[in-house]
Write a protein that holds these residues in place. Sequence first.
Motif, PDB file in Angstrom:
ATOM      1  N   ASN A  80     -15.359  29.019 -69.097  1.00 50.26           N
ATOM      2  CA  ASN A  80     -16.247  29.884 -68.484  1.00 50.26           C
ATOM      3  C   ASN A  80     -17.712  29.238 -68.469  1.00 50.26           C
ATOM      4  OD1 ASN A  80     -14.774  32.375 -68.669  1.00 50.26           O
ATOM      5  ND2 ASN A  80     -15.071  32.838 -70.580  1.00 50.26           N
ATOM      6  N   GLU A 114     -13.631  40.208 -67.956  1.00 55.98           N
ATOM      7  CA  GLU A 114     -12.260  40.107 -68.424  1.00 55.98           C
ATOM      8  C   GLU A 114     -11.687  41.084 -67.422  1.00 55.98           C
ATOM      9  OE1 GLU A 114     -12.909  40.047 -72.832  1.00 55.98           O
ATOM     10  OE2 GLU A 114     -14.801  40.689 -72.015  1.00 55.98           O
ATOM     11  N   VAL A 146      -8.802  33.897 -70.342  1.00 55.59           N
ATOM     12  CA  VAL A 146      -8.615  33.209 -71.553  1.00 55.59           C
ATOM     13  C   VAL A 146      -7.795  34.124 -72.488  1.00 55.59           C
ATOM     14  CG1 VAL A 146      -9.681  32.358 -73.765  1.00 55.59           C
ATOM     15  CG2 VAL A 146     -10.706  31.921 -71.333  1.00 55.59           C
ATOM     16  N   MET A 147      -8.003  35.403 -72.605  1.00 54.05           N
ATOM     17  CA  MET A 147      -6.976  36.122 -73.369  1.00 54.05           C
ATOM     18  C   MET A 147      -6.016  36.674 -72.796  1.00 54.05           C
ATOM     19  SD  MET A 147      -6.256  39.226 -74.919  1.00 54.05           S
ATOM     20  CE  MET A 147      -7.151  40.567 -74.169  1.00 54.05           C
ATOM     21  N   ASN A 191     -11.723  24.390 -74.233  1.00 53.27           N
ATOM     22  CA  ASN A 191     -11.469  25.605 -74.927  1.00 53.27           C
ATOM     23  C   ASN A 191     -12.031  26.923 -74.015  1.00 53.27           C
ATOM     24  OD1 ASN A 191     -14.615  26.530 -75.641  1.00 53.27           O
ATOM     25  ND2 ASN A 191     -14.414  24.388 -76.720  1.00 53.27           N
ATOM     26  N   GLY A 192     -11.789  28.046 -74.415  1.00 52.65           N
ATOM     27  CA  GLY A 192     -12.128  29.474 -73.585  1.00 52.65           C
ATOM     28  C   GLY A 192     -13.747  29.106 -73.413  1.00 52.65           C
ATOM     29  N   SER A 193     -14.618  29.034 -74.240  1.00 50.02           N
ATOM     30  CA  SER A 193     -16.030  29.018 -73.871  1.00 50.02           C
ATOM     31  C   SER A 193     -16.322  28.106 -72.873  1.00 50.02           C
ATOM     32  CB  SER A 193     -16.863  28.746 -75.283  1.00 50.02           C
ATOM     33  OG  SER A 193     -16.473  29.569 -76.179  1.00 50.02           O
ATOM     34  N   ASP A 203     -12.080  35.918 -66.369  1.00 52.93           N
ATOM     35  CA  ASP A 203     -11.939  35.218 -67.335  1.00 52.93           C
ATOM     36  C   ASP A 203     -10.483  35.781 -67.999  1.00 52.93           C
ATOM     37  OD1 ASP A 203     -12.034  34.554 -70.143  1.00 52.93           O
ATOM     38  OD2 ASP A 203     -13.728  35.170 -70.966  1.00 52.93           O
ATOM     39  N   PHE A 228     -16.690  39.476 -73.669  1.00 59.23           N
ATOM     40  CA  PHE A 228     -16.871  38.468 -74.449  1.00 59.23           C
ATOM     41  C   PHE A 228     -16.468  37.265 -73.726  1.00 59.23           C
ATOM     42  CE2 PHE A 228     -15.111  35.278 -77.459  1.00 59.23           C
ATOM     43  CZ  PHE A 228     -16.384  34.982 -78.115  1.00 59.23           C
ATOM     44  N   HIS A 229     -17.400  36.343 -73.495  1.00 62.12           N
ATOM     45  CA  HIS A 229     -16.768  34.874 -72.702  1.00 62.12           C
ATOM     46  C   HIS A 229     -16.882  33.625 -73.641  1.00 62.12           C
ATOM     47  CE1 HIS A 229     -16.422  37.863 -69.533  1.00 62.12           C
ATOM     48  NE2 HIS A 229     -17.437  38.166 -69.569  1.00 62.12           N
ATOM     49  N   LYS A 242      -6.750  29.508 -74.861  1.00 67.18           N
ATOM     50  CA  LYS A 242      -5.806  30.360 -75.747  1.00 67.18           C
ATOM     51  C   LYS A 242      -4.207  29.834 -75.639  1.00 67.18           C
ATOM     52  CE  LYS A 242      -8.906  33.405 -77.741  1.00 67.18           C
ATOM     53  NZ  LYS A 242     -10.121  34.164 -77.214  1.00 67.18           N
TER      54      LYS A 242
HETATM   55  C1  PLP Z   1     -11.391  33.702 -77.106  1.00 75.66           C
HETATM   56  C2  PLP Z   1     -12.156  34.190 -75.808  1.00 75.66           C
HETATM   57  C3  PLP Z   1     -12.941  33.183 -75.381  1.00 75.66           C
HETATM   58  C4  PLP Z   1     -13.523  32.004 -75.904  1.00 75.66           C
HETATM   59  O1  PLP Z   1     -12.635  31.205 -76.042  1.00 75.66           O
HETATM   60  P1  PLP Z   1     -12.542  30.048 -77.383  1.00 75.66           P
HETATM   61  O2  PLP Z   1     -11.612  28.847 -77.085  1.00 75.66           O
HETATM   62  O3  PLP Z   1     -12.978  30.706 -78.725  1.00 75.66           O
HETATM   63  O4  PLP Z   1     -13.870  29.310 -77.002  1.00 75.66           O
HETATM   64  C5  PLP Z   1     -13.333  33.573 -74.241  1.00 75.66           C
HETATM   65  N1  PLP Z   1     -12.883  34.371 -73.473  1.00 75.66           N
HETATM   66  C6  PLP Z   1     -12.195  35.498 -73.640  1.00 75.66           C
HETATM   67  C7  PLP Z   1     -11.972  36.670 -73.006  1.00 75.66           C
HETATM   68  C8  PLP Z   1     -11.511  35.341 -75.085  1.00 75.66           C
HETATM   69  O5  PLP Z   1     -10.749  36.096 -75.587  1.00 75.66           O
END
Ligand code: PLP
Length: 421
Positions: free
Chosen positions: A114, A202, A238-239, A109-111, A236, A142-143, A265
């Motif tokens: 990172n 980000e 992820v988003m 997952n995103g967490s 990061d 947010f990470h 994501k």
């Molecule tokens: C959602 C998000 C995360 C965390 O991802 P999860 O899958 O919810 O753990 C980390 N960084 C960014 C920029 C995000 O948008």
Amino acid sequence: MNLQERDKKHLWHPLTQHKIHPDSLPITRAKGALLFDDNGKEYIDGIASWYTSIYGHCNDTILAAVQKQMQQLDQIVFAGFTHEPAVKLSEELISILPENQGKVFFSDNGSTANEVGIKMALQYHFNKGDSRNVIIAFENGFHGDTFGAMSASGLSVYNGPFEDFFIDVKRIPVPNAENIQAVIEQFQKIIAENKVAAFIYEPLVQGANAMHMFEADHLDMILQLCKENNILMIADEVMTGFGKTGKNFASEYIETQPDIISLSKALTAGFVPMAITTCTQQVYDAFLDDSVGKAFFHAHTYTANPIACSVAIAGISLLRSKEIQSNIQRIISSHQSFDEKIIAHPKVKTTRQIGVIYALDLNIEMDRYGKQRYQIFDHFMNNGVVLRPLGNTIYILPPYVITEEQLQKIYDTITSLLDTL
Ligand SMILES: *Cc1c(COP(=O)(O)O)cnc(C)c1O
């Protein structure tokens, strides 16, 4: 007992104060940009289910790929074994990522993407005999919610119980035209006084910070400093990854390329969870040694799950398609037309857009999880639109397959909300 009642018996939902908000809405199916609840009411998914389902829910191309893979190979330990979907995905991904990226490491997952990036950066310096113990991050970033990722997150709304346990993270403000010089000076001061291993950010959009956007040139000035000082850059994405900003990755807008990129994501298009941390060959090489101890000892049981890999491969092929690329352009110009109409509304304070991400700030003060937030949320839901306000910000991040009619309905619902405020 209906689903909502049964839910309350055993389930604990994320980001939910159950005493105040005991009810969760049952969703029974989804297709394209639409979600359907247990009464058959339909909702337009205006945020692609937290930025995941960008090719539409239950996308047929992805479904076919998953079904085929499920009958072939479901799961195999990724330590000591490999498989076609992981190899193919690494090839496909590297071919669309910034060109300095060379290696692909999987997690869930995103967490964790990172978490892996931070651990990689710390061990990179450690392996070179240069112990560095500080990470730099932006304020209000947010990470993720695991400890390393949470430490790096400046959005400390509800981090209270954990703050004593965080890794050492120094924070700098997000740059803008006024403060950029001060931010650079602060950055220089931090690196002069600390042993900084990495800078995590980000790129261009802080998603959880109400889609706050900033300039590529300003970020590039900070990244240049990282490069000169051997501080690893962790982007990061992820988003922002997979087309959200109008390019495949936000890092493409910035001249200096990151050493490490976190992805999740939309990587698996809302089908199954998976994440990837990529890095340069140079980062990877710091882990090659005759000593086992210099290897990267990080693993999750489902690492590179073949089914998840098959989803990601199908997703990348969709992202590359003419159809999806032209949809992205269509959404970008629809957002622009909407913006021209709405920006002068007395209830609108400011607006911003990059790619398919559009955000507007209301001219009213609101708590992030206050009462008014839920009234606005209810207005959207009553009108069959899923949007989740972040404080006084309303943002849209629709699936790329959203029809023009559905998109207009989202705009109309926002306009009707503004008229009631
Ligand atoms: C959602 C998000 C995360 C965390 O991802 P999860 O899958 O919810 O753990 C980390 N960084 C960014 C920029 C995000 O948008």
